[in-house]
Enzyme design. Structure first.
Site, PDB file in Angstrom:
ATOM      1  N   ASP A  11       0.619  -1.195   0.081  1.00 62.88           N
ATOM      2  CA  ASP A  11      -0.038  -0.214  -0.004  1.00 62.88           C
ATOM      3  C   ASP A  11       0.834   1.292  -0.059  1.00 62.88           C
ATOM      4  O   ASP A  11       1.891   1.144   0.684  1.00 62.88           O
ATOM      5  CB  ASP A  11      -1.009  -0.165   1.353  1.00 62.88           C
ATOM      6  N   THR A  12       0.460   2.248  -0.621  1.00 59.74           N
ATOM      7  CA  THR A  12       1.280   3.492  -1.091  1.00 59.74           C
ATOM      8  C   THR A  12       0.272   4.572  -1.557  1.00 59.74           C
ATOM      9  O   THR A  12      -0.787   4.542  -1.822  1.00 59.74           O
ATOM     10  CB  THR A  12       2.359   3.136  -2.187  1.00 59.74           C
ATOM     11  N   VAL A  13       0.831   5.736  -1.497  1.00 57.99           N
ATOM     12  CA  VAL A  13      -0.106   7.117  -1.945  1.00 57.99           C
ATOM     13  C   VAL A  13       0.792   7.469  -2.762  1.00 57.99           C
ATOM     14  O   VAL A  13       1.993   7.641  -2.891  1.00 57.99           O
ATOM     15  CB  VAL A  13      -0.331   7.983  -0.799  1.00 57.99           C
ATOM     16  N   MET A  20      -0.196   3.587  -6.497  1.00 58.04           N
ATOM     17  CA  MET A  20       0.206   2.601  -5.411  1.00 58.04           C
ATOM     18  C   MET A  20       0.116   1.158  -5.861  1.00 58.04           C
ATOM     19  O   MET A  20      -0.450   1.057  -7.382  1.00 58.04           O
ATOM     20  CB  MET A  20      -0.685   2.796  -4.155  1.00 58.04           C
TER      21      MET A  20
END
Length: 535
Positions: free
Chosen positions: A346-348, A428
């Site tokens: 998970d990432t932005v 992401m």
């Protein structure tokens, strides 16, 4: 009557624009632009706000990589904000603990590398900031202190991580409380220290002291000395081309080269002549992915510690050699083109273009959902688990070593036409990120979709999402035509049908610049809580 081809139209604006996976964070960035801030100021404001509003995806305890476009000089610059392994972070240290691999959650992965994002903010701001850092962090501090609404997505990911979060008393006290509003006053104080003293407010002083105290008390790795040695680094981005577009990606230790290699493999195959979302279109992209990821798993590591043949990997000549392995009629077996990654993560992603045409493409992450699922004492900081990507195999180029940054799935991108900024794109999705970059660029370049249409296009992701799942699984959103799915199965692909929309297909965002009017055209992924906002 205007044909409606997307769930929402692209956002149009004549001046500046920000897009990110949370609408309040995008608004925080636009507020900074309106106040006279630069693209970098707005990116920091958005990133900091997301560190509060999207704690399952990103945070002050994570890493951040940036591409910065300077409109005056035309240059594209790269900031490597990867956290470095602590001095005590060695293969022997894990052997002494009786561990054959690095845990995915907990204090050990949380403290094995030092958070790098704040150093990235400071380096970018020192070079391109116009407003005081305090103004850039104002929204984030307010949301942390006064609270913000818990979205359905945050509630879902919180429940998914509940068992792990409950193991950390500090994390449980913040995230497992009932209520529609979430506050994190300790994080507000940490952000205030950064707002006042920048790099020193996080890596030295009271915040650093508490991080180090908590690490020692919990048999963690990083110390005050490790925190003090963390800094970001300027570098050169990777540069490639696809048809009439010049594309920049982040270099090693990130996997940005995989995007350029895939584009090189596909360029002679005239993807613009293939039916959009037809079986050939998807099949060839999957095979390009297999080849590029095989190279990634074989070569990618921190270039300060390992020799990474980057120029060769992104060359057209190398793609010509590798293309011979592609089979237009049948799926390639993984034992022929192996890959060892996992798609979970998970990432932005944040894209910003300001009124002067300066731009930032920024990727900021904790890696897994809620990172290591620990909060470091009274700092309010969720620590990342990016170090779980290190190997404990002494022969691996990605083996853990003091001062080393692990292989990073984080990538950010920019694209130019006729030497003018055309697109700022990212997403992401861990191992899925290069695949999403590829699908977005082909939709934009080869099939004339606008940025919102490109982001809403049904996606595929090739690879496994969990240990035990076959590595050659091809995950497909249900909006991909049924005849395409059937033909892919006939060609030997191991298909997993998702629903019409699936958040695991990634949150992608982007801004394009119209070459005639100069209008900023923004898109935001409906798989997220985001919005493209301009003025």
């Amino acid at each position: 009557m205007v044909d409606i081809r997307t769930g929402r139209p692209a956002t149009l604006a004549p001046n500046g624009m920000v897009t990110s996976p949370h609408s309040l964070a995008s608004q925080a960035g636009v507020d900074v632009l309106r106040a006279g801030g630069s693209a970098v100021d707005a990116a920091i404001a958005t990133s900091a706000a997301l560190s509060v509003l999207y704690p399952h995806m990103t945070g002050v305890g994570g890493d951040a990589f940036l591409l910065v476009h300077d409109a005056k000089t035309g240059a594209v610059r790269y900031i490597d904000g990867g956290g470095r392994a602590a001095a005590a972070g060695t293969i022997d240290a894990f052997a002494r603990r009786g561990l054959a691999e690095i845990p995915y959650r907990g204090v050990l992965p949380g403290t094995l590398t030092v958070p790098g994002a704040v150093a990235s903010w400071g380096m970018a701001h020192a070079a391109y900031g116009r407003l005081p850092l305090k103004r850039c962090l104002e929204s984030a501090i307010g949301y942390a202190r006064n609270g913000f609404p818990v979205t359905a997505r945050l509630a879902y990911w919180r429940e998914l991580a509940r068992e792990e979060l409950a193991k950390s008393p500090e994390a449980a006290a913040i995230f497992l409380k009932d209520g529609a509003i979430l506050t994190n006053p300790d994080l507000a104080r940490t952000l205030e220290a950064i707002a006042s003293d920048g790099w020193h407010g996080f890596y030295e002083g009271e915040v650093a002291g508490e991080l180090a105290r908590w690490s020692k008390a919990n048999d963690g790795f990083f110390t005050l000395d490790d925190l003090k040695t963390q800094n970001a680094r300027w570098g050169e981005p990777l540069k490639g081309s696809y048809r009439d577009v010049t594309i920049y990606e982040t270099p090693a230790p990130t996997q940005g080269f995989a995007v350029l290699e895939m584009l090189n493999l596909l360029e002679p195959m005239e993807m613009h002549r293939k039916p959009f979302l037809g079986p050939d279109y998807v099949h060839l992209m999957v095979q390009a992915k297999q080849l590029a990821y095989h190279d990634r798993d074989r070569h990618l590591a921190d270039p300060r510690f390992a020799s990474v043949p980057m120029e060769r990997l992104i060359s057209k000549k190398y793609a010509d050699e590798r293309r011979a392995l592609m089979d237009p009629a049948r799926a390639l077996p993984w034992d022929k083109i192996p890959s060892y990654g996992s798609l979970a993560g998970d990432t932005v992603y944040i894209a910003v273009v300001d009124a002067e045409g300066n731009a930032v493409s920024m990727i900021h992450s904790l890696y897994g959902g809620f990172g290591a699922a620990v909060v470091a004492g009274r700092t309010g900081v969720v620590l990342q688990n990016r170090s779980a990507y290190f190997s404990l195999d002494p022969k691996s180029p990605n083996r853990v070593e003091p001062g080393k940054t692990p292989l990073h799935t984080l990538i950010a991108s920019m694209a130019f036409r006729d030497d003018r900024l055309w697109a700022v794109v990212g997403c992401m999705g861990a191992d899925g990120q290069p695949q999403i970059h590829l699908q977005t660029y082909l939709a934009l370049i080869d099939h004339g979709r606008d940025i919102q249409e490109a982001l809403e296009t049904p996606r595929f992701l090739s690879g496994r999402f969990a240990i035990g799942e076959p590595r050659d699984t091809l995950h497909l959103e249900g909006r991909i035509p049924a005849e395409t799915i059937a033909e892919l199965e006939r060609r030997g692909h191991m298909v997993n049908r998702w629903g019409a929309w699936n958040e695991l297909a990634g949150h992608a965002h982007g801004i394009t610049v119209d070459p005639v009017s100069g209008l900023r055209v923004g898109g935001s992924d409906p798989r997220s809580d985001g919005a493209a906002i301009g003025y």
